[in-house]
Motif scaffolding. Structure first.
Motif, PDB file in Angstrom:
ATOM      1  N   VAL A 140       1.027  -1.149   0.130  1.00 54.05           N
ATOM      2  CA  VAL A 140       0.040  -0.118  -0.043  1.00 54.05           C
ATOM      3  C   VAL A 140       0.969   1.166   0.015  1.00 54.05           C
ATOM      4  N   HIS A 141       1.822   1.229   0.852  1.00 46.40           N
ATOM      5  CA  HIS A 141       2.696   2.336   0.962  1.00 46.40           C
ATOM      6  C   HIS A 141       3.383   2.673  -0.333  1.00 46.40           C
ATOM      7  N   TYR A 142       3.844   1.434  -1.008  1.00 47.01           N
ATOM      8  CA  TYR A 142       4.471   1.679  -2.151  1.00 47.01           C
ATOM      9  C   TYR A 142       3.822   2.057  -3.358  1.00 47.01           C
ATOM     10  N   LYS A 143       2.456   1.778  -3.415  1.00 49.11           N
ATOM     11  CA  LYS A 143       1.559   2.122  -4.297  1.00 49.11           C
ATOM     12  C   LYS A 143       1.301   3.817  -4.022  1.00 49.11           C
ATOM     13  N   LYS A 144       1.120   3.998  -2.959  1.00 50.65           N
ATOM     14  CA  LYS A 144       1.042   5.591  -2.474  1.00 50.65           C
ATOM     15  C   LYS A 144       2.118   6.373  -3.057  1.00 50.65           C
ATOM     16  N   PHE A 145       3.553   5.945  -2.620  1.00 54.05           N
ATOM     17  CA  PHE A 145       4.736   6.729  -3.051  1.00 54.05           C
ATOM     18  C   PHE A 145       4.763   6.748  -4.277  1.00 54.05           C
ATOM     19  N   LYS A 146       4.385   5.686  -5.070  1.00 51.99           N
ATOM     20  CA  LYS A 146       4.569   5.541  -6.571  1.00 51.99           C
ATOM     21  C   LYS A 146       3.682   6.507  -7.327  1.00 51.99           C
TER      22      LYS A 146
END
Lengths: 198, 709
Positions: free
Chosen positions: A167-173
Motif C-alpha cells: 500500500v505504501h509503495y503504491k502511495k509513494f509511486k
C-alpha cells in the motif's frame, strides 16, 4: 585433572565473549556477520548452530566470538536498543549472551560425576520415572507446537507487513508519478495554481 | 667423520602430509654445512612424463639403505606420533632435481577406526589402501622416507605367494585386507590393479626381498663393529652404541626369563655367554610380553642380533663386552657410594671406559661377580636415580667426548625437554636400555615396592624426555616395563636395519610411537565425515536414536559414556546445541549406533525399563528423525518490493556485499522492525511461560521419587 580444569576455564571465557544471534535470515553467511559486526568489534570466529530437530523453517542462529567480553556486552546492548538489520528488512536480528550449552565443542565439566542406573520394575521410583518419561515426551510435543505457533505468528506478521508495504509503495509511486503523468498540471489548472515544472 | 654424518641426519624435519601437500625437506640447508646425506640412484627405468626430463627409477640408496620399487617404508611426519607406512610405487626425479616418490598407503587400524565397523584386527595388521579417492596415494618428497618397513602380505589370494614362517616372524606388519578409500570400508579382495599398480607387485614376491636387505644391513653394521675391535676408540664407541641395543635385546629377554627362573646372576651370565640361547628366549619372551606387537619386533630384532652373532663371533664378543661395560657402568654408578669392592670397577668404568673395553671383555668372567654385586646393591637403586643424572653425563664426557655432539642432538630436537631429563637424554641410547634392563633385573630381585617404583620412575623421566606421555606415567608396573622394553627393542631393531648415522632419527620416531594414545581416533587426515552426513546415513540405515531428558549441560562425550555405561554399546553421540528456544529441562542428543539392531534394542530397553540418571532424569529414547535443511528455506519478515527485487539482487551480486545497519526511528522500516521486536518479545514470553510450566510439572513429579541417585 588440572589441564581439564584449565581447559574449562578457557572455555568459560570464550563463552563470555561470544554473542548468540538469532532471527537470522538464511541468506546470512559468515562473511555477512563479519562485515556487519566489524564496525563494533573484531570478530574472531563465527559458528552457525545447526538445526537438527526443530521445524526446518526456523531462522538461523549463530555464535559469534568477539575479541572481549566487554565488546560482546556492547554489541548486545546496541542491538537491543536499535533494531539491527542483516541481509534484509525489516525483521531485526536479535543478540544475546551465549550460553555454554550452545557450544558444540564444550569440554566436560571437570569433577562432575554422572550417575545412572536401571530401575527395577518393583522399585517405587519406577512408576514415577515412567511418568517423568511421559512428561518429557509431552513437553517435547509442546515445544514443537510452540515452534509451529511462533512460525505462524511470524508468517502472519510478515504478511500483514507486506500488505502495508505494498500500500505504501503504491502511495509513494503515485506521489512520485504525479508530475510525470501530468496529474499535477491538470490539478493546477483546475485550481488555478501555478506550478513550475522543474 | 662418521659422527658428523650422524649429526646431519638426526634432525628429521620431514614433513609429508598425506593430503598431498608435501613440504620439502631442505637437505642442502640442513646437511650442507657438513655433508649431504648419502644418496645414490639405482637402476633407471625410463625418462618421460608429461614434461620431458623426468627420470624414473627402480631403486635408490638413501642414507645407506637400499630401497627398491614396491618396498614398504616408514614415512615420518612431524607432529605425528607414529610414522605412516606406505609402499613405494613410483620413484622419479623431476627436471629441477627434486626427488619424488609416489606412496601407496597402508593404514593402521587406528587410523581408520571409524570405518572398521567392529572388524577385529590383528595387533600388527595393516590395511592397504585401495579403491579411488583421497588417501590412496600421495606424492611425497623422497627425503621423507624414514626407513624401511617389513610388511608381509598374508592374504590367501591365489596370486599371493604365502610367506614362510620365518618371513612371518620377521615381519613388522602384516596385511591381507584392504581399505577402500572411496567407499571407506574394509574389503577382502582386490582387483588386478591398485592405483595403477599391478597386484603382483602388491603381494609378497617383492616384499620377500626385504629380509635380505635387512640382513645386509646387519652385515654392514657388523662391519662397523668389526672395526670396533680393531680400530680407534671413538668409532668403537659409535658402533658400540649401535650394536649395543641389538645385543641388549637378548639381554632383556633373558631378563624376562630371569623373572621366571629367579636365577639372577647365573642366567645373566648365561645370557652373555651363550648367544644362541637367543632363539629359545625369543619364544619365551614372546609369551611373556604383554604387547604382542612389539614382541614380534623384538623377536625380529633378536633374530637380527642372532644372525649377527652367528656370523661374527668376535663381534659378538665385542658386543658383549660393551653390554657388560654398560651394565657395569650403570651398576657401578649405583654402587659408587657404598660398595667399595665394586668401586674399583666403577672407577675404571667411569673414567676410562674406552680404554677399558678390552679389559671388560676380558672381565666377562667377573661379570657374574658384578651382577651379583648388583643384586646386593639393589637397595641403592634410589641413589642410582639421582646419581646417574650427572654420573652418566660425566661418564659420557670422559668416555667419549667426541661423541658428545651426537648426544646433544636429541636435546636440540626436543626443545621441550626439561633440564634433568635432557641430561639423561643425552646418553639415552645406552642408559635407556640399560635402565630398563636394570629395572627389570631389579624387579626380578624383588625389592621393596617403593624401590621398584623409583626405578620405574627413572625410565619414566627418560621417556618423558622423549615426549612420551601419560601412558607411560600411568603404569609403573612390571608389565609396563616389559611393554616398554620391546619398544626400545624395536627401536634398536630398526636401528639395526640401517646404518648408524640414521640412528637418532629412528629413535626419535620410536619414542613417539610409544606416545600413541589408544583412544584417539587417528583418522583425522581423512576429512572427518561431517556430522550431517553421518547422521543422514545413520538415519537411513535406522541407526539413529534421539535421546531426550539428558542434562542439557552434558557434553557429547559424556553422553557416549552414559550409553556405554547403560547399554555396553559404543556409539557416536552429539548433543543438540541449545538455542534461545530450547528447553532448559531436557537436553537432547542424537546417537548413532553401530547397527540398526542395537539402536532398536536400546530404544526398546528405554521404553520398557527406566534408566535413571542424576537429578532424577529417566532417559527417553526414540528413533531419531533429524530435520534436514530445506533447499529453499522460508524466512518471514524480509520484504522487498517486487519491482525493486531484481534491481536489488543485481546490486548485491555486483557489490558482493550484504547490507546491515541499525534502523533509525524516522522511517517505516523502523516501525515494522518494532513490530517484529514486539513479536519476538511475545514469543519469548510464551517460551518462558511454557518452560516455567513444564518445570513445575517436572518438579511436582520429581518430589515423588523416593531416593534420588
Amino acid at each position: 585433572m588440572g589441564s581439564s580444569a584449565e581447559e574449562y576455564a578457557a572455555f568459560e571465557q570464550r563463552v563470555g565473549r561470544t554473542v548468540y544471534f538469532d532471527n537470522l535470515s538464511p541468506q546470512v553467511t559468515e562473511s555477512v556477520l563479519r562485515t556487519a559486526l566489524d564496525q563494533f568489534a573484531t570478530v574472531k570466529s563465527v559458528k552457525f548452530l545447526p538445526n537438527y530437530i526443530g521445524p526446518s523453517n526456523l531462522p538461523q542462529c549463530a555464535l559469534v566470538e568477539l575479541d572481549s567480553a566487554k565488546k560482546a556486552k556492547e554489541v548486545i546492548s546496541m542491538i537491543g536498543q536499535y533494531p539491527f538489520m542483516m541481509s534484509g528488512m525489516p525483521r531485526p536480528v536479535r543478540a544475546r549472551h551465549a550460553e555454554m550449552e550452545m557450544f558444540d565443542d564444550r569440554p566436560r565439566k571437570p569433577n562432575r560425576k554422572i550417575k545412572c542406573s536401571w530401575l527395577e520394575p518393583s522399585d517405587p521410583n519406577f512408576q514415577v520415572a515412567k511418568e517423568l518419561k511421559n512428561l518429557t515426551r509431552k513437553h517435547s510435543l509442546e515445544i514443537q507446537f510452540v515452534h509451529k505457533l511462533q512460525l505462524e505468528e511470524e508468517e502472519k506478521l510478515a504478511k500483514q507487513q507486506e500488505d502495508t508495504l505494498k500500500v505504501h509503495y503504491k502511495k509513494f509511486k503515485m506521489i512520485d508519478g504525479i508530475m510525470a503523468d501530468k496529474t499535477a498540471h491538470r490539478l493546477a489548472r483546475k485550481y488555478n495554481l501555478r506550478i513550475t515544472d522543474e | 667423520m662418521t659422527l658428523q654424518h650422524c649429526d646431519s641426519s638426526q634432525l628429521p624435519e620431514l614433513k609429508i602430509t598425506r593430503k598431498g601437500i608435501p613440504t620439502h625437506r631442505n637437505m642442502a640447508a640442513e646437511a650442507g654445512e657438513d655433508e649431504v646425506l648419502e644418496f645414490k640412484w639405482g637402476k633407471q627405468r625410463g625418462v618421460g612424463g608429461r614434461k620431458k626430463g623426468v627420470r624414473f627409477y627402480e631403486s635408490f640408496t638413501f642414507d645407506g639403505v637400499y630401497y627398491a620399487l614396491f618396498d614398504s617404508v616408514f614415512l615420518f611426519k612431524e607432529g605425528e606420533s607414529v610414522p605412516y607406512i606406505g609402499k613405494l610405487v613410483k620413484i622419479w626425479e623431476t627436471p629441477d632435481k627434486s626427488k619424488k616418490v609416489k606412496i601407496l598407503w597402508y593404514f593402521r587400524p587406528s587410523e581408520i577406526r571409524n570405518f572398521l565397523e567392529g572388524t577385529v584386527t590383528q595387533y600388527n595388521e595393516l590395511f592397504l589402501a585401495s579403491g579411488e579417492g583421497p588417501g590412496l596415494t600421495n606424492v611425497c618428497p623422497l627425503e621423507s622416507i624414514a626407513g624401511k618397513c617389513n610388511v608381509v602380505c598374508i592374504s590367501n589370494d591365489s596370486r599371493n605367494p604365502y610367506p614362510s614362517d620365518k618371513e612371518l616372524q620377521m615381519a613388522e606388519f602384516v596385511f591381507y585386507r584392504f581399505f577402500d578409500v572411496g567407499k571407506r570400508m574394509i574389503v577382502d579382495k582386490i582387483d588386478d590393479m591398485i592405483a595403477g599398480v599391478e597386484v603382483k607387485n602388491i603381494f609378497n614376491n617383492l616384499d620377500s626381498q626385504k629380509p635380505v636387505g635387512l640382513v645386509k644391513h646387519d652385515l654392514e653394521r657388523k662391519e662397523v663393529s668389526g672395526n670396533v675391535t680393531t680400530s680407534n676408540e671413538v668409532v668403537a664407541l659409535m658402533s658400540q652404541k649401535t650394536s649395543q641395543p641389538l645385543i641388549v635385546k637378548p639381554d632383556s629377554k633373558s631378563c624376562d626369563s630371569l623373572v621366571r627362573e629367579n636365577a639372577v646372576s647365573q642366567l645373566m651370565l648365561g645370557k652373555t655367554h651363550i648367544p644362541s640361547v637367543g632363539v629359545k628366549e625369543n619364544g619365551v619372551s614372546k609369551a611373556s610380553l604383554v604387547k604382542a606387537k612389539s614382541s614380534t619386533k623384538l623377536s625380529y630384532g633378536s633374530g637380527a642380533g642372532l644372525e649377527m652373532r652367528n656370523m661374527a663371533k668376535t663381534d659378538v664378543e665385542c658386543g658383549n663386552g660393551s653390554i657388560e661395560k654398560n651394565n657395569l657402568r650403570d651398576r657401578a654408578d649405583s654402587k659408587k657410594d657404598d660398595l667399595n669392592d665394586v668401586g674399583v670397577l666403577d672407577g675404571q668404568n667411569s673414567k676410562g671406559i674406552v680404554g677399558e673395553k678390552v679389559l671388560e671383555k676380558d672381565k666377562r668372567g667377573g661379570f657374574s661377580k658384578v651382577s651379583s654385586a648388583k643384586v646386593n646393591s639393589n637397595t641403592q637403586n634410589r641413589r642410582l636415580i639421582t646419581y646417574d643424572d650427572d654420573d652418566d653425563d660425566n661418564n659420557l664426557k670422559s668416555v667419549a667426548p667426541s661423541s658428545k655432539d651426537k648426544y646433544k642432538h636429541p636435546r636440540a630436537k626436543d626443545s621441550c625437554v626439561e633440564e634433568g631429563p635432557s641430561k639423561k637424554l643425552k646418553i639415552d641410547k645406552k642408559p635407556t636400555n640399560n635402565l630398563f634392563e636394570l629395572c627389570k633385573k631389579d624387579s626380578c630381585v624383588e625389592e621393596g615396592p617403593s624401590e621398584k617404583l623409583k626405578i620405574v620412575k627413572k625410565p619414566t623421566n627418560l621417556s618423558k624426555s622423549w615426549k612420551e606421555d601419560s601412558r607411560v606415567e600411568e603404569g609403573p608396573s612390571k608389565k609396563f616395563k616389559i611393554d616398554k622394553k620391546p619398544t626400545n627393542l624395536t627401536k634398536s631393531c630398526k636401528e639395526s636395519s640401517s646404518v648408524p648415522s640414521n640412528m637418532e632419527h629412528k629413535l626419535d620416531f620410536h619414542a613417539k610411537e610409544v606416545t600413541r594414545k589408544p583412544d584417539v581416533d587417528k583418522s583425522k587426515w581423512f576429512k572427518a565425515v561431517p556430522w550431517e552426513e553421518k547422521m543422514k546415513n545413520a538415519y537411513e540405515l535406522g541407526k539413529l536414536v534421539l535421546l531426550e531428558n539428558l542434562d542439557p549441560s552434558l557434553s557429547s562425550s559424556e553422553v557416549q559414556d552414559i550409553i556405554m555405561d547403560g547399554f555396553k554399546e559404543s556409539c557416536t553421540a552429539k548433543m543438540i546445541q541449545k538455542t534461545a528456544y530450547s528447553s532448559p529441562h531436557s537436553g537432547q542428543a542424537f546417537v548413532i549406533f553401530r547397527r540398526k539392531e542395537t539402536a532398536e534394542l536400546v530404544i526398546r530397553k528405554l521404553e520398557e525399563g527406566c534408566f535413571l540418571m542424576s537429578n532424577g532424569r529417566p532417559l527417553v529414547g526414540s528413533i531419531g528423525v533429524p530435520c534436514f535443511p530445506e533447499k529453499k528455506p522460508i524466512f518471514h519478515g524480509h520484504h522487498v518490493v517486487d519491482q525493486l527485487r531484481l534491481m536489488q539482487m543485481q546490486r548485491e551480486m555486483k557489490d558482493a556485499v550484504s547490507t546491515s545497519h541499525c534502523s533509525q526511528p524516522n522511517n517505516i522500516e523502523y516501525d515494522m522492525a518494532i513490530e517484529w521486536c514486539v513479536l519476538q518479545e511475545r514469543g519469548d514470553k510464551l517460551w518462558k511461560m511454557l518452560y516455567q510450566q513444564q518445570g513445575e510439572e517436572l518438579s511436582r513429579l520429581k518430589v515423588k521419587l523416593k531416593s534420588q541417585i
